[in-house]
Scaffold this active site. Structure first.
Site, PDB file in Angstrom:
ATOM      1  N   LYS A 196      -2.822 -18.362   0.148  1.00  0.00           N
ATOM      2  CA  LYS A 196      -3.274 -18.055   1.281  1.00  0.00           C
ATOM      3  C   LYS A 196      -1.918 -17.775   2.044  1.00  0.00           C
ATOM      4  O   LYS A 196      -0.988 -18.378   2.149  1.00  0.00           O
ATOM      5  CB  LYS A 196      -3.771 -19.317   1.934  1.00  0.00           C
ATOM      6  CG  LYS A 196      -3.761 -19.452   3.515  1.00  0.00           C
ATOM      7  CD  LYS A 196      -4.407 -20.713   3.950  1.00  0.00           C
ATOM      8  CE  LYS A 196      -4.359 -21.062   5.525  1.00  0.00           C
ATOM      9  NZ  LYS A 196      -5.306 -21.938   5.749  1.00  0.00           N
ATOM     10  N   LYS A 198      -0.225 -17.222   5.773  1.00  0.00           N
ATOM     11  CA  LYS A 198      -0.316 -17.427   7.179  1.00  0.00           C
ATOM     12  C   LYS A 198       0.200 -16.276   7.813  1.00  0.00           C
ATOM     13  O   LYS A 198       1.147 -15.807   7.746  1.00  0.00           O
ATOM     14  CB  LYS A 198       0.638 -18.837   7.315  1.00  0.00           C
ATOM     15  CG  LYS A 198       0.701 -19.050   8.713  1.00  0.00           C
ATOM     16  CD  LYS A 198      -0.546 -19.668   9.612  1.00  0.00           C
ATOM     17  CE  LYS A 198      -1.547 -20.354   8.717  1.00  0.00           C
ATOM     18  NZ  LYS A 198      -2.535 -21.038   9.382  1.00  0.00           N
ATOM     19  N   ASP A 226      -4.710 -15.886   7.194  1.00  0.00           N
ATOM     20  CA  ASP A 226      -5.277 -16.800   8.105  1.00  0.00           C
ATOM     21  C   ASP A 226      -4.276 -16.474   9.467  1.00  0.00           C
ATOM     22  O   ASP A 226      -3.096 -16.945   9.581  1.00  0.00           O
ATOM     23  CB  ASP A 226      -4.967 -18.411   7.781  1.00  0.00           C
ATOM     24  CG  ASP A 226      -5.330 -19.250   8.768  1.00  0.00           C
ATOM     25  OD1 ASP A 226      -5.890 -18.656   9.988  1.00  0.00           O
ATOM     26  OD2 ASP A 226      -4.973 -20.400   8.821  1.00  0.00           O
ATOM     27  N   ASN A 228      -4.779 -17.418  12.489  1.00  0.00           N
ATOM     28  CA  ASN A 228      -4.914 -18.378  13.571  1.00  0.00           C
ATOM     29  C   ASN A 228      -5.441 -17.637  15.024  1.00  0.00           C
ATOM     30  O   ASN A 228      -4.592 -17.862  15.751  1.00  0.00           O
ATOM     31  CB  ASN A 228      -3.669 -19.085  13.659  1.00  0.00           C
ATOM     32  CG  ASN A 228      -3.503 -20.275  12.602  1.00  0.00           C
ATOM     33  OD1 ASN A 228      -2.510 -20.376  11.779  1.00  0.00           O
ATOM     34  ND2 ASN A 228      -4.551 -21.131  12.398  1.00  0.00           N
ATOM     35  N   GLU A 251      -9.635 -16.004   7.410  1.00  0.00           N
ATOM     36  CA  GLU A 251      -9.700 -17.350   8.066  1.00  0.00           C
ATOM     37  C   GLU A 251      -9.320 -17.017   9.574  1.00  0.00           C
ATOM     38  O   GLU A 251      -8.189 -16.660  10.094  1.00  0.00           O
ATOM     39  CB  GLU A 251      -8.752 -18.263   7.527  1.00  0.00           C
ATOM     40  CG  GLU A 251      -8.775 -19.797   7.932  1.00  0.00           C
ATOM     41  CD  GLU A 251      -8.124 -20.631   7.102  1.00  0.00           C
ATOM     42  OE1 GLU A 251      -7.740 -20.366   5.833  1.00  0.00           O
ATOM     43  OE2 GLU A 251      -7.330 -21.407   7.624  1.00  0.00           O
ATOM     44  N   ASN A 274     -10.732 -23.244  10.388  1.00  0.00           N
ATOM     45  CA  ASN A 274     -10.447 -24.559  10.841  1.00  0.00           C
ATOM     46  C   ASN A 274     -10.115 -24.700  12.568  1.00  0.00           C
ATOM     47  O   ASN A 274      -9.620 -25.736  12.663  1.00  0.00           O
ATOM     48  CB  ASN A 274      -9.274 -25.048  10.026  1.00  0.00           C
ATOM     49  CG  ASN A 274      -8.156 -24.327  10.186  1.00  0.00           C
ATOM     50  OD1 ASN A 274      -7.643 -23.277   9.723  1.00  0.00           O
ATOM     51  ND2 ASN A 274      -7.136 -24.708  11.368  1.00  0.00           N
ATOM     52  N   ASP A 298     -11.209 -31.344   6.912  1.00  0.00           N
ATOM     53  CA  ASP A 298      -9.807 -31.949   6.776  1.00  0.00           C
ATOM     54  C   ASP A 298     -10.056 -33.063   6.854  1.00  0.00           C
ATOM     55  O   ASP A 298     -10.510 -33.553   8.163  1.00  0.00           O
ATOM     56  CB  ASP A 298      -8.915 -31.274   7.722  1.00  0.00           C
ATOM     57  CG  ASP A 298      -7.325 -31.747   7.575  1.00  0.00           C
ATOM     58  OD1 ASP A 298      -7.351 -33.066   7.102  1.00  0.00           O
ATOM     59  OD2 ASP A 298      -6.649 -31.160   8.091  1.00  0.00           O
ATOM     60  N   HIS A 325      -8.501 -27.550   4.738  1.00  0.00           N
ATOM     61  CA  HIS A 325      -7.188 -27.269   5.274  1.00  0.00           C
ATOM     62  C   HIS A 325      -6.291 -28.263   5.397  1.00  0.00           C
ATOM     63  O   HIS A 325      -6.364 -29.517   4.987  1.00  0.00           O
ATOM     64  CB  HIS A 325      -7.776 -27.437   6.892  1.00  0.00           C
ATOM     65  CG  HIS A 325      -6.748 -27.473   7.910  1.00  0.00           C
ATOM     66  ND1 HIS A 325      -6.239 -28.587   8.580  1.00  0.00           N
ATOM     67  CD2 HIS A 325      -5.899 -26.280   8.617  1.00  0.00           C
ATOM     68  CE1 HIS A 325      -5.436 -28.255   9.486  1.00  0.00           C
ATOM     69  NE2 HIS A 325      -5.255 -27.016   9.461  1.00  0.00           N
ATOM     70  N   ASN A 327      -2.227 -29.728   7.034  1.00  0.00           N
ATOM     71  CA  ASN A 327      -0.994 -29.643   7.962  1.00  0.00           C
ATOM     72  C   ASN A 327       0.056 -30.054   7.030  1.00  0.00           C
ATOM     73  O   ASN A 327      -0.249 -30.564   5.821  1.00  0.00           O
ATOM     74  CB  ASN A 327      -1.068 -30.627   8.876  1.00  0.00           C
ATOM     75  CG  ASN A 327      -1.748 -29.737  10.229  1.00  0.00           C
ATOM     76  OD1 ASN A 327      -2.666 -30.226  10.862  1.00  0.00           O
ATOM     77  ND2 ASN A 327      -1.638 -28.260  10.629  1.00  0.00           N
TER      78      ASN A 327
END
Ligand code: GKR
Ligand code: MG
Length: 427
Positions: A196, A198, A226, A228, A251, A274, A298, A325, A327
């Site tokens: 994945k 970011k 992803d 975001n 994502e 997410n 999550d 997901h 963190n």
């Protein structure tokens, strides 16, 4: 008197919530950069039988205060009474909706605030139940359907080190070649079979180039991107079309259920989230609009392990994919995620984890090892991990010394680059 208040109950006698901080590299995302320390809370639940259980959660100040409020309300409760635990959590927090949103995990409702607090105690209760019964947590969830749980390599654009510090072991990664190198290091050490990236950091065309370079370097590895919600609908559609046949899923390209639905109608790969489906109240509108095809569960904010099993049944019914997901987290969370994923048949995607980015922990090293990108489900009773009390004390001291009481990637970035603005969508 409820049944659980009758005989042979193992009651909660004490709950300790300890904030900790661990070193975190300068990982970049759509709203800034990770601070030098990630903060978490470690929850220790003691019982009348002398058995203790562990939970792990966010470490932001408001959340810590809510965990302590709930902790007080749970003393005296039977550790098997998790329904009552949720009711007491809800009562203790009524009207105390939190404003902190740890990481990029969407908006928080009062129900979400309750579930975020409850989750940490539910995991500790399951740890205790397993220890009392001599069974791993996976068995309490219906039993493992896979003996090991695959995770993905979580790549980040990043600086070499925090300003004023030596470069960390991964070094700078601000273009496609450096990300391929980062992937090589992570894959050779952990054996991950999925990646994945970011995104939402560089211009979309540079992130497309990075994904294409990863595809060329690792032809057999599943790829995800992803950003975001850093992109408009038009940009998301362009990127989706450029990466057709390349991504396993895309994502959270853009914010909101309607915009995601428009993107979904115009690209061929599944959209995952997410950020726009973060609680049970989001599921029905997301399905009605066709906004997403994969939900990243999550347990930390969906309300613990049993609630994610509930979500898995919904995903199964409506033919939605399920992934997980993360963190920045420690070993208690990794153990909980592994037990949970082992017991959810339709959780077929490799799970997210920030694990490779940290070099310290609060658990005794041993039971959680990556082999071929996967972790074997611990077979010892409960979660199967043990607290290292010296490490807990050290990471607590580190929390006190570092002065970070909220995660804020944007404020940290602005302290270094005052003109920085966290605009979503940006492109
Ligand atoms: O750690 O920077 C990060 C991630 O961006 C995290 O905060 C997100 O919540 O990993 C998460 C995601 O998948 O969006
Ligand atoms: Mg995400």
């Amino acid at each position: 008197m409820t049944k659980s208040q009758t005989t042979n109950a193992t009651r909660i006698t004490n709950i300790r919530v300890t904030p900790v901080a661990f070193r975190d590299p300068p990982l970049l995302n759509a709203v800034g950069v990770h601070q030098p320390f990630a903060i978490r809370s470690v929850i220790e639940v003691a019982t009348s039988d002398g058995v203790t259980g562990l939970g792990e959660s966010y470490g932001d100040a408001g959340h810590l205060a809510r965990l302590r409020l709930v902790g007080d309300a749970l003393v005296g409760l039977d550790v098997f009474a998790t329904n009552e635990m949720l009711r007491r959590t809800s009562r203790a927090l009524h009207g105390a909706v939190g404003a902190d949103r740890h990481g990029l995990t969407g908006q928080i409702s009062e129900a979400g605030t309750v579930l975020r607090a409850y989750a940490a105690f539910e995991v500790a209760a399951l740890d205790i139940q397993g220890k009392l019964l001599g069974r791993p947590v996976a068995d309490l969830l219906g039993g493992a359907v896979r003996t090991s749980v695959p995770y993905s390599a979580y790549l980040f654009y990043k600086w070499a080190g925090h300003p004023g510090e030596k470069p960390d072991r991964y070094g700078e990664a601000l273009d496609a070649d450096a990300i391929v190198l980062q992937a090589r290091t992570m894959l050779s050490e952990y054996g991950f079979r999925a990646i994945k990236l970011k995104g939402g950091v560089l211009a979309p065309e540079e992130e497309i180039a990075t994904i294409e370079a990863l595809r060329e370097a690792f032809p057999d590895v599943a790829l995800r991107l992803d950003p975001n919600t850093a992109w408009s609908v038009a940009t998301s559609i362009n990127v989706g079309r450029e990466l057709e046949g390349v991504l396993e899923y895309l994502e959270d390209p853009t914010p909101g259920l309607d915009a995601m639905a428009e993107v979904a109608r115009n690209v061929s790969m599944p959209l995952a989230t997410n950020m726009c489906v973060v609680g049970f109240e989001d599921v029905a509108p997301a399905i009605a609009k066709g906004s997403v095809q994969v939900i990243l569960a999550d347990p930390h904010y969906w309300g613990g392990l049993a609630k994610v099993q509930g979500l898995s049944a919904i995903c199964d019914t409506f033919d939605l994919g399920l992934s997980m997901h993360s963190n920045s987290h420690l070993g208690i969370s990794l153990a909980a995620m592994t037990h949970l994923a082992s017991a959810v048949p339709n959780l077929t995607y490799a799970l997210d984890t920030h694990w490779p980015w940290k070099d310290e922990d609060v658990i005794v090293e041993g039971p959680l090892r990556f082999v071929d990108g996967a972790i074997s489900v611990p077979s010892a009773p409960g979660l199967g991990v043990e607290l290292d009390c010296d490490a807990l004390a050290r990471l607590h001291e580190q929390y006190l010394a570092c002065g970070i009481t909220e995660r804020s990637d944007t404020i940290y970035m602005q302290s270094l680059h005052p003109d920085y603005r966290a605009e979503l969508p940006r492109w």
